[in-house]
Write an enzyme that holds these catalytic residues in place. Sequence first.
Site, short mmCIF file in Angstrom:
data_model
loop_
_atom_site.label_atom_id
_atom_site.label_comp_id
_atom_site.label_asym_id
_atom_site.label_seq_id
_atom_site.Cartn_x
_atom_site.Cartn_y
_atom_site.Cartn_z
N LYS A 3 0.82 -1.22 0.00
CA LYS A 3 0.00 0.00 0.00
C LYS A 3 0.86 1.27 0.00
CE LYS A 3 -4.00 -2.07 2.38
NZ LYS A 3 -4.92 -1.91 3.53
N TYR A 13 -12.52 -2.01 -3.51
CA TYR A 13 -12.96 -2.22 -2.12
C TYR A 13 -14.48 -2.21 -1.98
CZ TYR A 13 -8.46 -2.05 0.42
OH TYR A 13 -7.23 -2.33 0.96
N HIS A 62 -2.07 -5.41 1.62
CA HIS A 62 -3.38 -6.03 1.42
C HIS A 62 -3.16 -7.47 0.99
CE1 HIS A 62 -7.40 -6.90 -0.19
NE2 HIS A 62 -6.75 -7.47 -1.19
N ASN A 114 -1.91 0.28 6.96
CA ASN A 114 -1.38 -0.99 7.48
C ASN A 114 -0.51 -1.74 6.46
OD1 ASN A 114 -3.42 -1.84 5.81
ND2 ASN A 114 -4.66 -2.79 7.42
N GLU A 132 -9.66 -10.51 -7.52
CA GLU A 132 -8.71 -9.41 -7.32
C GLU A 132 -7.53 -9.48 -8.30
OE1 GLU A 132 -9.69 -8.65 -2.58
OE2 GLU A 132 -7.68 -9.34 -3.15
P1 IDP Z 1 -7.91 -6.71 5.79
O1 IDP Z 1 -7.12 -5.72 4.97
O2 IDP Z 1 -7.14 -7.23 6.96
O3 IDP Z 1 -8.52 -7.80 4.94
P2 IDP Z 1 -10.58 -5.56 5.89
O4 IDP Z 1 -11.54 -5.74 7.02
O5 IDP Z 1 -10.85 -6.29 4.62
O6 IDP Z 1 -9.12 -5.90 6.45
O7 IDP Z 1 -10.51 -4.01 5.61
C1 IDP Z 1 -9.89 -3.51 4.45
C2 IDP Z 1 -9.02 -2.34 4.82
O8 IDP Z 1 -9.84 -1.30 5.33
C3 IDP Z 1 -8.01 -2.61 5.95
O9 IDP Z 1 -6.81 -3.19 5.49
C4 IDP Z 1 -7.80 -1.24 6.51
O10 IDP Z 1 -6.85 -0.52 5.73
C5 IDP Z 1 -9.15 -0.59 6.35
N1 IDP Z 1 -9.92 -0.68 7.59
C6 IDP Z 1 -10.49 -1.79 8.13
N2 IDP Z 1 -11.13 -1.50 9.27
C7 IDP Z 1 -10.95 -0.18 9.48
C8 IDP Z 1 -11.37 0.72 10.51
O11 IDP Z 1 -12.04 0.36 11.48
N3 IDP Z 1 -10.99 2.02 10.36
C9 IDP Z 1 -10.25 2.45 9.30
N4 IDP Z 1 -9.84 1.64 8.31
C10 IDP Z 1 -10.18 0.34 8.40
MG MG Z 2 -9.99 -7.75 3.47
#
Ligand code: IDP
Ligand code: MG
Length: 133
Positions: free
Chosen positions: A10, A50, A116, A113, A127
């Site tokens: 990312k 997304y 992905h 984070n 994807e």
């Molecule tokens: P993942 O990336 O671990 O699969 P997902 O639940 O699919 O997590 O969420 C996609 C992305 O959305 C996350 O990687 C993160 O960057 C963002 N995200 C998820 N939950 C939150 C939140 O509570 N606040 C802000 N961003 C979030």
């Molecule tokens: Mg996810």
Amino acid sequence: MTEQTLSIIKPDAVERNLENEIKLFFENNNLKIVKSKKVKISKDEACQFYKVHQTKPFYNDLCNYLSSGPIIVMILEGENAVLHNRKLMGATDPKKAEKGTLREKYGISIDKNSVHGSDSVENGKIEINFFFK
Ligand code: IDP
Ligand code: MG
């Protein structure tokens, strides 16, 4: 079983020049990088990617973020690649990610984070097709 999964480095990690370090980590952990390219996507494309999160309160920020700078998209291949990659990534929130995982090492916050990874073989195919048609 040998699987493929989509991985993205990312913007926060690309910006900090972590591409090589993260790629080496995958290769050292039995995930082969079969394709890789650096792209910058539009906000519309990020929202499309997304789409499963469209009802979430953070959706708009998420789309803005993924389109905020260059990203590295990769096809990773290996034994149980989907789950294996998820383990190497660690929990979504870097504060909760297990020690030694990518998000624990490089993640800045839940939104920044660093990586992905697809969450199922089926979504992995969708994807991969999104970025490598
Ligand atoms: P993942 O990336 O671990 O699969 P997902 O639940 O699919 O997590 O969420 C996609 C992305 O959305 C996350 O990687 C993160 O960057 C963002 N995200 C998820 N939950 C939150 C939140 O509570 N606040 C802000 N961003 C979030
Ligand atoms: Mg996810």
